[in-house]
Write a protein that holds these residues in place. Structure first.
Motif, PDB file in Angstrom:
ATOM      1  N   LEU A  46      44.508   8.108   1.761  1.00 39.34           N
ATOM      2  CA  LEU A  46      44.046   9.493   1.848  1.00 39.34           C
ATOM      3  C   LEU A  46      45.157  10.499   1.587  1.00 39.34           C
ATOM      4  CD1 LEU A  46      41.613   9.263   4.881  1.00 39.34           C
ATOM      5  CD2 LEU A  46      41.013   9.690   2.492  1.00 39.34           C
ATOM      6  N   GLY A  47      46.416  10.172   1.947  1.00 43.85           N
ATOM      7  CA  GLY A  47      47.509  11.124   1.736  1.00 43.85           C
ATOM      8  C   GLY A  47      47.655  11.510   0.281  1.00 43.85           C
ATOM      9  N   ALA A  48      47.710  10.516  -0.604  1.00 45.52           N
ATOM     10  CA  ALA A  48      47.832  10.790  -2.031  1.00 45.52           C
ATOM     11  C   ALA A  48      46.596  11.472  -2.575  1.00 45.52           C
ATOM     12  CB  ALA A  48      48.097   9.480  -2.783  1.00 45.52           C
ATOM     13  N   LEU A  49      45.431  11.125  -2.033  1.00 43.74           N
ATOM     14  CA  LEU A  49      44.191  11.740  -2.514  1.00 43.74           C
ATOM     15  C   LEU A  49      44.129  13.217  -2.158  1.00 43.74           C
ATOM     16  CD1 LEU A  49      41.541   8.972  -1.764  1.00 43.74           C
ATOM     17  CD2 LEU A  49      42.462   9.658  -3.987  1.00 43.74           C
ATOM     18  N   TYR A  50      44.582  13.589  -0.956  1.00 40.39           N
ATOM     19  CA  TYR A  50      44.584  15.008  -0.595  1.00 40.39           C
ATOM     20  C   TYR A  50      45.558  15.797  -1.479  1.00 40.39           C
ATOM     21  CZ  TYR A  50      41.473  14.734   3.405  1.00 40.39           C
ATOM     22  OH  TYR A  50      40.369  14.589   4.195  1.00 40.39           O
ATOM     23  N   LYS A  95      45.904  19.600  -6.280  1.00 40.26           N
ATOM     24  CA  LYS A  95      46.249  19.752  -7.692  1.00 40.26           C
ATOM     25  C   LYS A  95      44.997  20.007  -8.529  1.00 40.26           C
ATOM     26  CE  LYS A  95      48.547  17.359 -11.528  1.00 40.26           C
ATOM     27  NZ  LYS A  95      49.266  16.116 -11.930  1.00 40.26           N
ATOM     28  N   ALA A  96      43.911  19.280  -8.230  1.00 39.83           N
ATOM     29  CA  ALA A  96      42.675  19.458  -8.978  1.00 39.83           C
ATOM     30  C   ALA A  96      42.081  20.840  -8.755  1.00 39.83           C
ATOM     31  CB  ALA A  96      41.665  18.382  -8.570  1.00 39.83           C
ATOM     32  N   THR A  97      42.242  21.373  -7.554  1.00 39.42           N
ATOM     33  CA  THR A  97      41.716  22.704  -7.252  1.00 39.42           C
ATOM     34  C   THR A  97      42.486  23.791  -8.005  1.00 39.42           C
ATOM     35  OG1 THR A  97      40.977  21.961  -5.069  1.00 39.42           O
ATOM     36  CG2 THR A  97      41.244  24.339  -5.380  1.00 39.42           C
ATOM     37  N   ALA A 105      33.039   5.119   2.954  1.00 37.42           N
ATOM     38  CA  ALA A 105      32.940   5.562   1.559  1.00 37.42           C
ATOM     39  C   ALA A 105      33.727   6.834   1.278  1.00 37.42           C
ATOM     40  CB  ALA A 105      31.466   5.782   1.187  1.00 37.42           C
ATOM     41  N   PHE A 106      34.139   7.561   2.333  1.00 35.06           N
ATOM     42  CA  PHE A 106      34.761   8.872   2.132  1.00 35.06           C
ATOM     43  C   PHE A 106      35.998   8.839   1.233  1.00 35.06           C
ATOM     44  CE2 PHE A 106      37.800  12.169   3.510  1.00 35.06           C
ATOM     45  CZ  PHE A 106      37.096  13.282   3.079  1.00 35.06           C
ATOM     46  N   PRO A 107      36.922   7.862   1.364  1.00 33.13           N
ATOM     47  CA  PRO A 107      38.061   7.860   0.433  1.00 33.13           C
ATOM     48  C   PRO A 107      37.638   7.778  -1.035  1.00 33.13           C
ATOM     49  CG  PRO A 107      38.508   6.429   2.294  1.00 33.13           C
ATOM     50  CD  PRO A 107      37.065   6.807   2.391  1.00 33.13           C
ATOM     51  N   LEU A 108      36.550   7.075  -1.312  1.00 30.48           N
ATOM     52  CA  LEU A 108      36.052   7.004  -2.685  1.00 30.48           C
ATOM     53  C   LEU A 108      35.449   8.336  -3.112  1.00 30.48           C
ATOM     54  CD1 LEU A 108      34.461   3.432  -2.809  1.00 30.48           C
ATOM     55  CD2 LEU A 108      36.795   4.141  -3.376  1.00 30.48           C
ATOM     56  N   HIS A 109      34.785   9.038  -2.186  1.00 31.83           N
ATOM     57  CA  HIS A 109      34.293  10.390  -2.486  1.00 31.83           C
ATOM     58  C   HIS A 109      35.451  11.285  -2.910  1.00 31.83           C
ATOM     59  CE1 HIS A 109      30.169  10.574  -0.270  1.00 31.83           C
ATOM     60  NE2 HIS A 109      30.430   9.331  -0.637  1.00 31.83           N
ATOM     61  N   LEU A 110      36.514  11.252  -2.113  1.00 32.75           N
ATOM     62  CA  LEU A 110      37.662  12.113  -2.383  1.00 32.75           C
ATOM     63  C   LEU A 110      38.335  11.715  -3.690  1.00 32.75           C
ATOM     64  CD1 LEU A 110      38.934  14.488  -0.887  1.00 32.75           C
ATOM     65  CD2 LEU A 110      40.565  12.892   0.135  1.00 32.75           C
ATOM     66  N   ASP A 111      38.414  10.427  -3.942  1.00 31.33           N
ATOM     67  CA  ASP A 111      38.986   9.928  -5.190  1.00 31.33           C
ATOM     68  C   ASP A 111      38.173  10.413  -6.379  1.00 31.33           C
ATOM     69  OD1 ASP A 111      40.691   8.550  -6.848  1.00 31.33           O
ATOM     70  OD2 ASP A 111      39.818   6.588  -6.471  1.00 31.33           O
ATOM     71  N   ARG A 163      39.958  15.664   6.556  1.00 31.81           N
ATOM     72  CA  ARG A 163      40.867  16.667   7.102  1.00 31.81           C
ATOM     73  C   ARG A 163      40.818  17.968   6.319  1.00 31.81           C
ATOM     74  NH1 ARG A 163      43.168  11.715   8.292  1.00 31.81           N
ATOM     75  NH2 ARG A 163      43.937  11.525  10.442  1.00 31.81           N
ATOM     76  N   ASN A 164      39.640  18.356   5.906  1.00 35.04           N
ATOM     77  CA  ASN A 164      39.457  19.660   5.277  1.00 35.04           C
ATOM     78  C   ASN A 164      39.964  20.736   6.244  1.00 35.04           C
ATOM     79  OD1 ASN A 164      38.331  22.142   4.309  1.00 35.04           O
ATOM     80  ND2 ASN A 164      36.781  21.000   3.198  1.00 35.04           N
TER      81      ASN A 164
END
Length: 285
Positions: A12-16, A21-23, A74-80, A194-195
């Motif tokens: 999750l750290g790298a995904l956040y 960056k994507a935003t 499934a949440f990490p895949l959502h974030l990915d 962690r939004n």
């Protein structure tokens, strides 16, 4: 449609970091045309993590996973998915409109489920564009659980577009919940979500809220836990919730439900009963 397969759940750290960056990517960004499917062939369930989730949502211990817990898996895949360069929307600021879970059978506590996640085509909405992120969970190659998360990317919207909404039930609160200011941080620790709008007053104010707000999926989980304690949660069902108004923390809210045959209607209201935070309907299968 390209598929990305993982040996382990992405960190999750790298995904956040990638989400931020994507935003911030440029406005004229053009995504890839083909959608992306993410697959995790084996998901190990951390029992300490599961216990923390039960404690913050109210689910009792038992031989099966709480019906909302696979969403956490499934949440990490959502974030990915939503932070991937191929994703067409900026992930920060996306609004969670509704969530529908179908449980075909309870998932055993010590299962090692496989998870598949992908998004659907966009469609117009009065306040922008909506799309769904679909999660599917398999045990021994059998589909046992699925989740449809409907999200809104705000824009000028489309005049005359249809907004799919549940009908508001007429219910009186049967229980009152006193929600503390740290609820968002507790649920974030148990869910990985962690939004910043859920964590602290200052981080929520940066996104236009007067103070932090509860996670919508916490509210759904807490509602289903209450229905389970009342003895009316079946093993196989479909349950949809619509997230109506943000639930500020701390606060006092009323929960009510009513069973009619195989259907359970439920809702979460503010203390004065003039603001509806969540409405839901469960249908036994």
């Amino acid at each position: 449609m390209p598929t990305r397969r993982y040996d382990d759940s992405p960190g999750l750290g790298a995904l956040y970091a990638r989400t931020v960056k994507a935003t911030l990517r440029r406005a004229d960004y053009e995504p890839d045309e083909d959608g992306l499917t993410l697959e995790l062939p084996r998901s190990a369930i951390d029992q300490d993590h599961l216990q923390a989730y039960r404690e913050v949502t109210g689910f009792a211990a038992g031989p099966a996973l709480p019906p909302t817990y696979p969403h956490v898996l499934a949440f990490p895949l959502h974030l990915d998915l939503m932070s991937d360069p191929s994703f067409p929307y900026k992930p920060m600021g996306i609004v969670h409109l509704s969530n529908t879970i179908t449980q075909k059978q309870p998932i055993p506590l010590h299962a090692e489920p496989a998870i598949r996640v992908h998004s659907t085509a966009e469609r117009p909405h009065p306040k922008g564009t909506v799309f769904d992120v679909i999660s599917e969970v398999f045990v021994d190659h059998e589909l046992v659980w699925s989740d449809l998360t409907t999200l809104l990317s705000r824009s000028a919207g489309t005049e005359g577009a249809h907004a799919d909404l549940l009908t508001d039930p007429v219910l009186s609160p049967s229980a009152w919940w006193d929600l503390r200011g740290n609820l968002g941080r507790r649920y974030a620790a148990a869910s990985g979500d962690r939004n910043p709008i859920h964590l602290f007053k200052l981080t929520a104010q940066a996104f236009g809220f007067p103070r932090q707000i509860a996670h919508g999926m916490w509210a759904k989980a807490a509602a289903l836990a209450s229905i389970q304690r009342a003895g009316v949660l079946p093993d196989a069902f479909t349950v949809r919730v619509d997230f109506r108004k943000p639930l500020l923390l701390p606060s006092r809210v009323g929960f009510g439900f009513q069973q009619t045959g195989k259907t359970v209607d439920f809702a979460l209201y503010d203390e004065a009963h003039d603001v509806t935070h969540l409405i839901g309907q469960l249908q036994a299968n």
